[in-house]
Design a protein around this motif. Sequence first.
Motif, short mmCIF file in Angstrom:
data_model
loop_
_atom_site.label_atom_id
_atom_site.label_comp_id
_atom_site.label_asym_id
_atom_site.label_seq_id
_atom_site.Cartn_x
_atom_site.Cartn_y
_atom_site.Cartn_z
N ILE A 145 40.12 46.25 22.41
CA ILE A 145 40.48 46.48 23.66
C ILE A 145 41.99 45.57 23.73
CG2 ILE A 145 40.32 45.74 26.16
CD1 ILE A 145 38.98 48.20 25.41
N PHE A 146 42.06 44.40 22.95
CA PHE A 146 43.16 43.75 22.97
C PHE A 146 44.38 44.55 22.11
CE2 PHE A 146 46.06 40.92 20.66
CZ PHE A 146 46.64 40.19 21.66
N ILE A 147 43.91 44.91 20.91
CA ILE A 147 44.92 45.91 20.46
C ILE A 147 45.34 46.98 21.00
CG2 ILE A 147 45.30 46.96 18.16
CD1 ILE A 147 43.37 45.00 16.83
N TRP A 148 44.38 47.70 21.73
CA TRP A 148 44.48 48.91 22.66
C TRP A 148 45.73 48.58 23.40
CZ3 TRP A 148 43.62 54.04 23.35
CH2 TRP A 148 43.63 54.51 24.53
N ASN A 149 45.72 47.54 24.17
CA ASN A 149 46.56 47.14 25.43
C ASN A 149 48.00 46.81 24.57
OD1 ASN A 149 47.38 46.01 28.02
ND2 ASN A 149 47.91 44.31 26.14
N MET A 150 47.79 46.21 23.31
CA MET A 150 49.29 45.95 22.57
C MET A 150 49.66 47.07 22.08
SD MET A 150 49.50 43.15 19.52
CE MET A 150 48.27 44.13 18.58
N VAL A 151 48.94 47.98 21.63
CA VAL A 151 49.69 49.46 21.14
C VAL A 151 50.35 50.16 22.38
CG1 VAL A 151 49.03 51.69 20.44
CG2 VAL A 151 48.00 49.67 19.19
N ASP A 160 48.44 44.98 30.43
CA ASP A 160 48.38 46.07 31.29
C ASP A 160 47.07 46.25 31.99
OD1 ASP A 160 48.45 48.24 33.11
OD2 ASP A 160 50.24 48.95 32.11
N ILE A 161 46.75 45.78 33.20
CA ILE A 161 45.20 46.06 33.65
C ILE A 161 44.65 47.61 33.60
CG2 ILE A 161 45.80 45.92 35.86
CD1 ILE A 161 42.47 44.49 34.36
N PHE A 162 45.65 48.42 33.85
CA PHE A 162 45.30 49.83 33.84
C PHE A 162 45.06 50.43 32.70
CE2 PHE A 162 48.41 50.06 37.77
CZ PHE A 162 47.24 49.70 38.62
N VAL A 163 45.75 49.74 31.47
CA VAL A 163 45.72 50.24 30.12
C VAL A 163 44.08 49.89 29.75
CG1 VAL A 163 46.34 49.87 27.69
CG2 VAL A 163 47.97 50.35 29.62
N VAL A 164 43.93 48.50 30.34
CA VAL A 164 42.60 47.88 29.77
C VAL A 164 41.54 48.75 30.22
CG1 VAL A 164 40.96 45.94 29.80
CG2 VAL A 164 43.65 45.56 29.36
N ILE A 165 41.71 48.95 31.44
CA ILE A 165 40.44 49.66 32.31
C ILE A 165 40.21 51.33 31.68
CG2 ILE A 165 40.01 50.86 34.66
CD1 ILE A 165 41.25 48.59 35.87
N VAL A 166 41.51 51.77 31.54
CA VAL A 166 41.35 53.26 30.45
C VAL A 166 40.49 52.97 29.24
CG1 VAL A 166 42.43 55.03 29.49
CG2 VAL A 166 43.30 54.06 31.78
N GLY A 167 40.95 51.93 28.47
CA GLY A 167 40.15 51.80 27.30
C GLY A 167 38.47 51.41 27.46
N LEU A 168 38.55 50.75 28.53
CA LEU A 168 36.87 50.32 28.43
C LEU A 168 36.18 51.51 29.40
CD1 LEU A 168 37.22 46.96 30.52
CD2 LEU A 168 36.42 47.39 28.36
N VAL A 169 36.95 52.43 29.88
CA VAL A 169 36.28 53.68 30.53
C VAL A 169 35.85 54.52 29.28
CG1 VAL A 169 36.70 55.95 31.69
CG2 VAL A 169 37.16 53.77 32.85
N LEU A 170 37.04 54.50 28.37
CA LEU A 170 36.78 55.55 27.19
C LEU A 170 35.45 55.23 26.36
CD1 LEU A 170 40.52 56.16 26.42
CD2 LEU A 170 38.66 57.83 26.88
#
Length: 244
Positions: A145-151, A160-170
């Motif tokens: 998730i950290f790398i997902w946010n970093m990408v 970016d909390i929105f990016v993190v939430i999308v990653g968790l939802v996926l």
Amino acid sequence: MNLRSIKNELALFIACIFSIIICLELSINEVLIKIVAAVLIVFLMIEIKKQAVKDLYYKMKQLNNRIILLLILNSFWLYIAFEYIAVFLVENKVTVPKSFLPLGKLLAMVIVAPITEEIVFRWAVVEAKEKTNKIISIIIYGVMIFIWNMVHTKSFSVIDIFVVIVGLVLYGIYFTSGNIYYCIIFHGVYNVSAYMFNSLLIGKVISLFKNKYLGIIIFILLIVNGFLYLKEAKMDNCVRDKKI
């Protein structure tokens, strides 16, 4: 640690490395890197878990139209909810209309990115990982998730909390459905929603987003659709289990 475990760890390592390369945006084309990363991951998975690769074909035939529709709606309402929060709750955060993307970049955004990123971040990581204790699993998914946010933020320090939430939802979609194609569909629709909102609709709906009652409706629709998805996914899993 046996050879199989080493291979699995290698799969996770390669997924992380390629994600970091994408984030750093070297002189190589970012879309090309994503495609190469996904292809290499698939070939590596053939060596680690051939059955997981074979299942990709059968999972496509098992797609449930009702689940697809619910995911499309959920993806759209999630993006709209994020935009509402940005506009209504963060006073100085107003989305600026963007120009139309060239066809190549648009296809990369709504087709290439969802497919390659879901293969690297969801499918490979979940399927390659052996069953371990919960702490190790949390650490692995936390790193991804950290790398997902970093990408997506192109930064090691910005979260970016929105990016993190999308990653968790996926991840949640993959865990509840067991089908990576649902993640790809959700991801693709989310990107399409972002493009449509930023390029086509922002000028027409931005004033509506300042209405707090609209926000309540948006979040109710998001919650109801999410509940309906979970219910449908559970029923779909039960039907498949009975067939097996």
